[in-house]
Design an enzyme around this catalytic site. Structure first.
Site, PDB file in Angstrom:
ATOM      1  N   CYS A 159     -53.866 -32.755  -5.926  1.00 53.18           N
ATOM      2  CA  CYS A 159     -54.795 -33.256  -6.931  1.00 53.18           C
ATOM      3  C   CYS A 159     -55.498 -32.028  -7.462  1.00 53.18           C
ATOM      4  CB  CYS A 159     -55.789 -34.246  -6.334  1.00 53.18           C
ATOM      5  SG  CYS A 159     -57.080 -34.753  -7.491  1.00 53.18           S
ATOM      6  N   GLU A 216     -58.288 -31.376  -8.467  1.00 57.39           N
ATOM      7  CA  GLU A 216     -59.687 -31.141  -8.074  1.00 57.39           C
ATOM      8  C   GLU A 216     -59.840 -30.639  -6.640  1.00 57.39           C
ATOM      9  OE1 GLU A 216     -59.767 -33.164 -11.672  1.00 57.39           O
ATOM     10  OE2 GLU A 216     -58.933 -34.031  -9.836  1.00 57.39           O
ATOM     11  N   THR A 272     -53.029 -32.575 -14.407  1.00 51.01           N
ATOM     12  CA  THR A 272     -53.307 -33.567 -13.379  1.00 51.01           C
ATOM     13  C   THR A 272     -52.005 -33.877 -12.666  1.00 51.01           C
ATOM     14  OG1 THR A 272     -53.777 -35.929 -13.022  1.00 51.01           O
ATOM     15  CG2 THR A 272     -53.108 -35.290 -15.223  1.00 51.01           C
ATOM     16  N   THR A 274     -51.598 -36.864 -10.695  1.00 54.02           N
ATOM     17  CA  THR A 274     -51.379 -38.309 -10.718  1.00 54.02           C
ATOM     18  C   THR A 274     -50.720 -38.785 -12.001  1.00 54.02           C
ATOM     19  OG1 THR A 274     -53.216 -38.744  -9.210  1.00 54.02           O
ATOM     20  CG2 THR A 274     -52.526 -40.557 -10.632  1.00 54.02           C
ATOM     21  N   MET A 287     -58.690 -34.742 -16.948  1.00 55.34           N
ATOM     22  CA  MET A 287     -58.409 -35.678 -15.852  1.00 55.34           C
ATOM     23  C   MET A 287     -58.498 -34.970 -14.495  1.00 55.34           C
ATOM     24  SD  MET A 287     -55.198 -37.475 -17.834  1.00 55.34           S
ATOM     25  CE  MET A 287     -54.603 -35.918 -18.487  1.00 55.34           C
TER      26      MET A 287
END
Length: 233
Positions: free
Chosen positions: A196, A198, A83, A85, A10
């Site tokens: 986040c 990423e 992740t 979120t 994710m």
């Protein structure tokens, strides 16, 4: 050394960063040919993303709880969710499993407190920036949280899903993020959380003098410490 259960995918772009950082951390601590004891469950992010944007968090909770239970059955001694979120459904996940969860927001808050940060900017998906599940963990640690304005939040969210989760790294988007970081600092943020997993693919500390707190790095480091600490208990 205890076995880390990594719930990833994710997106897989950041999951591979977790895998690398955790193994590098174990090697740095133990030397030689040591690597981490780890089991990985990687979900199909397209399914999760669709449910996120549909607001069906109950369905995401069921998927991730089942995945976490698979990691427990595979021998994981504790769980890391790769992740930010999806820590929104961490309470549902912890009700399903019997092993500890290393919460990404708690790990981040501990580093912020150690560094004396009392007001911090938060970047992430709109879910992470706008909902309470993440902010409250930081506020419980007496850390004030600032988020970008609505236009900036839209840009940050869009770049995550349309670019970073697809491995698409663009210079223009880096400049967009750095401008948001600077605006948060102008509002009094002592640092900015890359909330986040990423975002660290796009910007890092070499891009700005404003302190950045990359949750992927922090979380992976805490996973290494947890694995080695539990082994010595």
């Amino acid at each position: 050394m205890k076995t880390i259960g990594l719930l990833g995918g994710m997106s897989w772009e950041s999951t591979q960063t977790y895998y690398r950082l955790i193994n590098e951390g174990v090697k740095a601590r133990l030397g030689g040919l040591h690597s981490a004891r780890m089991v990985l469950y990687s979900v199909d992010f397209a399914e999760i993303e669709a449910l996120q944007h549909a607001g069906d968090w109950a369905a995401t909770a069921r998927i991730l709880s089942d995945s976490a239970l698979s990691l427990q059955k595979a021998g994981a001694d504790f769980l890391v969710i790769g992740t930010n979120t999806m820590h929104k459904v961490a309470p549902e996940i912890t009700q399903t499993i019997d092993i500890p969860l290393l919460h990404i927001a708690d790990a981040t808050a501990a580093v912020l407190k150690q560094n004396g940060v009392r007001r911090v900017g938060l970047l992430g998906t709109r879910f992470t920036m706008e909902q309470d599940f993440y902010r409250e963990r930081l506020e419980d640690a007496s850390i004030e949280v600032l988020t970008p304005d609505e236009t900036q939040r839209n840009d940050v969210h869009r770049i995550i899903y349309e670019e970073l989760c697809r491995g698409d790294i663009r210079g223009a988007s880096r400049e967009t993020y750095l401008a948001v970081v600077a605006s948060l600092a102008d509002r009094g943020a002592q640092g900015v959380i890359l909330g986040c997993t990423e975002i660290g693919l796009l910007i890092n500390q070499s891009d700005t003098s404003i302190p950045l707190y990359d949750t992927t790095v922090i979380h992976a480091r805490q996973a290494v410490e947890q694995s080695l600490a539990m082994a010595s208990d």
